[in-house]
Design a protein around this motif. Structure first.
Motif, PDB file in Angstrom:
ATOM      1  N   LEU A  66      -4.563  -3.533 -25.349  1.00 59.43           N
ATOM      2  CA  LEU A  66      -3.365  -4.118 -24.753  1.00 59.43           C
ATOM      3  C   LEU A  66      -3.395  -4.127 -23.233  1.00 59.43           C
ATOM      4  N   PHE A  67      -3.741  -3.001 -22.632  1.00 64.79           N
ATOM      5  CA  PHE A  67      -3.607  -2.860 -21.183  1.00 64.79           C
ATOM      6  C   PHE A  67      -4.699  -3.620 -20.439  1.00 64.79           C
ATOM      7  N   GLU A  68      -4.308  -4.183 -19.289  1.00 65.36           N
ATOM      8  CA  GLU A  68      -5.226  -4.956 -18.453  1.00 65.36           C
ATOM      9  C   GLU A  68      -5.412  -4.222 -17.126  1.00 65.36           C
ATOM     10  N   LEU A  69      -6.577  -3.615 -16.959  1.00 67.13           N
ATOM     11  CA  LEU A  69      -6.826  -2.788 -15.783  1.00 67.13           C
ATOM     12  C   LEU A  69      -6.800  -3.544 -14.450  1.00 67.13           C
ATOM     13  N   PRO A  70      -7.308  -4.797 -14.353  1.00 66.13           N
ATOM     14  CA  PRO A  70      -7.258  -5.478 -13.048  1.00 66.13           C
ATOM     15  C   PRO A  70      -5.845  -5.596 -12.490  1.00 66.13           C
ATOM     16  N   LEU A  71      -4.881  -5.970 -13.340  1.00 65.50           N
ATOM     17  CA  LEU A  71      -3.499  -6.091 -12.882  1.00 65.50           C
ATOM     18  C   LEU A  71      -2.954  -4.742 -12.456  1.00 65.50           C
ATOM     19  N   VAL A  72      -3.181  -3.726 -13.276  1.00 65.88           N
ATOM     20  CA  VAL A  72      -2.637  -2.408 -12.979  1.00 65.88           C
ATOM     21  C   VAL A  72      -3.305  -1.806 -11.742  1.00 65.88           C
ATOM     22  N   PHE A  73      -4.601  -2.076 -11.567  1.00 64.40           N
ATOM     23  CA  PHE A  73      -5.299  -1.597 -10.373  1.00 64.40           C
ATOM     24  C   PHE A  73      -4.705  -2.239  -9.117  1.00 64.40           C
ATOM     25  N   ALA A  74      -4.405  -3.544  -9.192  1.00 68.98           N
ATOM     26  CA  ALA A  74      -3.780  -4.225  -8.051  1.00 68.98           C
ATOM     27  C   ALA A  74      -2.416  -3.607  -7.742  1.00 68.98           C
ATOM     28  N   MET A  75      -1.638  -3.309  -8.788  1.00 66.64           N
ATOM     29  CA  MET A  75      -0.342  -2.658  -8.586  1.00 66.64           C
ATOM     30  C   MET A  75      -0.512  -1.298  -7.927  1.00 66.64           C
ATOM     31  N   THR A  76      -1.539  -0.568  -8.353  1.00 68.64           N
ATOM     32  CA  THR A  76      -1.789   0.760  -7.791  1.00 68.64           C
ATOM     33  C   THR A  76      -2.129   0.671  -6.312  1.00 68.64           C
ATOM     34  N   MET A  77      -2.987  -0.276  -5.937  1.00 63.97           N
ATOM     35  CA  MET A  77      -3.362  -0.435  -4.542  1.00 63.97           C
ATOM     36  C   MET A  77      -2.155  -0.824  -3.678  1.00 63.97           C
ATOM     37  N   ILE A  78      -1.305  -1.673  -4.224  1.00 66.65           N
ATOM     38  CA  ILE A  78      -0.108  -2.080  -3.483  1.00 66.65           C
ATOM     39  C   ILE A  78       0.804  -0.888  -3.240  1.00 66.65           C
ATOM     40  N   LEU A  80       0.006   2.371  -3.296  1.00 64.07           N
ATOM     41  CA  LEU A  80      -0.634   3.337  -2.400  1.00 64.07           C
ATOM     42  C   LEU A  80      -0.594   2.852  -0.952  1.00 64.07           C
ATOM     43  N   THR A  81      -0.746   1.541  -0.760  1.00 66.85           N
ATOM     44  CA  THR A  81      -0.639   0.991   0.589  1.00 66.85           C
ATOM     45  C   THR A  81       0.764   1.175   1.144  1.00 66.85           C
ATOM     46  N   SER A  82       1.769   1.022   0.290  1.00 65.09           N
ATOM     47  CA  SER A  82       3.150   1.224   0.737  1.00 65.09           C
ATOM     48  C   SER A  82       3.389   2.676   1.144  1.00 65.09           C
ATOM     49  N   SER A  83       2.683   3.596   0.505  1.00 61.66           N
ATOM     50  CA  SER A  83       2.795   4.997   0.902  1.00 61.66           C
ATOM     51  C   SER A  83       2.214   5.195   2.300  1.00 61.66           C
ATOM     52  N   LEU A  84       1.104   4.503   2.580  1.00 61.46           N
ATOM     53  CA  LEU A  84       0.492   4.583   3.911  1.00 61.46           C
ATOM     54  C   LEU A  84       1.407   3.994   4.975  1.00 61.46           C
ATOM     55  N   THR A  85       2.039   2.866   4.685  1.00 60.64           N
ATOM     56  CA  THR A  85       2.936   2.251   5.679  1.00 60.64           C
ATOM     57  C   THR A  85       4.155   3.131   5.940  1.00 60.64           C
ATOM     58  N   SER A  86       4.599   3.872   4.927  1.00 62.74           N
ATOM     59  CA  SER A  86       5.724   4.798   5.152  1.00 62.74           C
ATOM     60  C   SER A  86       5.291   5.960   6.045  1.00 62.74           C
ATOM     61  N   VAL A  87       4.015   6.355   5.965  1.00 68.24           N
ATOM     62  CA  VAL A  87       3.486   7.385   6.872  1.00 68.24           C
ATOM     63  C   VAL A  87       3.525   6.884   8.304  1.00 68.24           C
ATOM     64  N   TYR A  88       3.118   5.628   8.523  1.00 69.57           N
ATOM     65  CA  TYR A  88       3.192   5.041   9.858  1.00 69.57           C
ATOM     66  C   TYR A  88       4.634   5.015  10.360  1.00 69.57           C
ATOM     67  N   THR A 108       6.953  -1.494   4.018  1.00 72.47           N
ATOM     68  CA  THR A 108       6.963  -0.636   2.824  1.00 72.47           C
ATOM     69  C   THR A 108       7.854  -1.222   1.740  1.00 72.47           C
ATOM     70  N   VAL A 109       9.025  -1.693   2.135  1.00 70.37           N
ATOM     71  CA  VAL A 109       9.956  -2.282   1.172  1.00 70.37           C
ATOM     72  C   VAL A 109       9.360  -3.533   0.538  1.00 70.37           C
ATOM     73  N   LEU A 110       8.740  -4.389   1.342  1.00 72.71           N
ATOM     74  CA  LEU A 110       8.138  -5.613   0.803  1.00 72.71           C
ATOM     75  C   LEU A 110       7.031  -5.295  -0.205  1.00 72.71           C
ATOM     76  N   LEU A 111       6.220  -4.292   0.100  1.00 76.88           N
ATOM     77  CA  LEU A 111       5.168  -3.889  -0.840  1.00 76.88           C
ATOM     78  C   LEU A 111       5.766  -3.320  -2.119  1.00 76.88           C
ATOM     79  N   GLY A 112       6.839  -2.550  -1.981  1.00 74.69           N
ATOM     80  CA  GLY A 112       7.501  -2.000  -3.160  1.00 74.69           C
ATOM     81  C   GLY A 112       8.102  -3.081  -4.041  1.00 74.69           C
ATOM     82  N   ILE A 113       8.687  -4.094  -3.416  1.00 69.17           N
ATOM     83  CA  ILE A 113       9.248  -5.216  -4.178  1.00 69.17           C
ATOM     84  C   ILE A 113       8.141  -5.970  -4.902  1.00 69.17           C
TER      85      ILE A 113
END
Length: 208
Positions: A66-78, A80-88, A108-113
């Motif tokens: 059922l699960f599709e790793l490419p989509l979920v990996f993209a979500m994960t990167m997005i 994690l990137t939002s976590s980095l922007t919140s650090v900035y 950060t908000v845009l990445l979260g959305i």
């Protein structure tokens, strides 16, 4: 200490989030909240692992199929990137640069959305396949776990947006600095939970 006092970059303390007693008290309440949240997610993870792939006899829906790793990996990167922007954002908060902090929080908000939009797309895809919330114990456990995390993402986004709008004309002071910092810490907690979801639900589900 006057919580609403106007500060300059030179007079701004190194750790404004804990410079006042009120700020320190906020941290105590926040860690109690995270303790309760950790217990909640631990229970949901345990339930999911117990019900994984448990469905009606002959059901074609399994985690591996059922699960599709490419989509979920993209979500994960997005996320994690939002976590980095919140650090900035918090870096600029500690340097008393309100405009830069607001800009990075906006990113950060845009990445979260974006992350939430992809999660809604994923859920909608599964439902159209016939893997809805009531399909099986497996589907119920999956949607409750991942959906609860999505609800926390929505709450975190609402927290950021509310702080940004309410303080848009006030700037930084000793009263709102701890609020911004705790919102960022909460966002990191959400990201850590997602890393566990990615590993336990999706990665282990696909590779067995």
């Amino acid at each position: 200490m006057d919580l609403n006092k106007r500060y300059t970059a030179q007079s701004w303390p190194d750790h404004p989030e804990t410079a006042t007693l009120e700020g320190k008290n906020k941290f105590v309440g926040f860690w109690l909240l995270l303790a309760a949240e950790t217990v909640t997610f631990a229970s949901l993870f345990a339930t999911y692992l117990a019900l994984k792939d448990k469905g009606p006899q002959g059901s074609e829906f399994t985690a591996a199929g059922l699960f599709e790793l490419p989509l979920v990996f993209a979500m994960t990167m997005i996320l994690l990137t939002s976590s980095l922007t919140s650090v900035y954002a918090m870096h600029h908060m500690k340097n008393h640069n309100f405009k830069a902090m607001q800009a990075w929080l906006g990113i950060t908000v845009l990445l979260g959305i974006t992350f939430l939009g992809l999660e809604i797309y994923e859920f909608n895809h599964y439902v159209h396949l016939g893997f809805g919330f009531t399909h099986s114990a497996f589907s119920s456990a999956f949607f409750v776990l991942v959906g609860t995390h999505g609800a926390h993402v929505l709450f975190g986004l609402s927290w950021f947006i509310a702080l940004m709008i309410r303080n848009s004309k006030r700037g930084l002071n000793m009263y709102n600095a701890p609020k911004f910092y705790l919102a960022a810490l909460y966002w990191h907690f959400i990201d850590v939970v997602w890393v566990f979801i990615f590993t336990v639900v999706y990665l282990m589900g696909v590779i067995g």
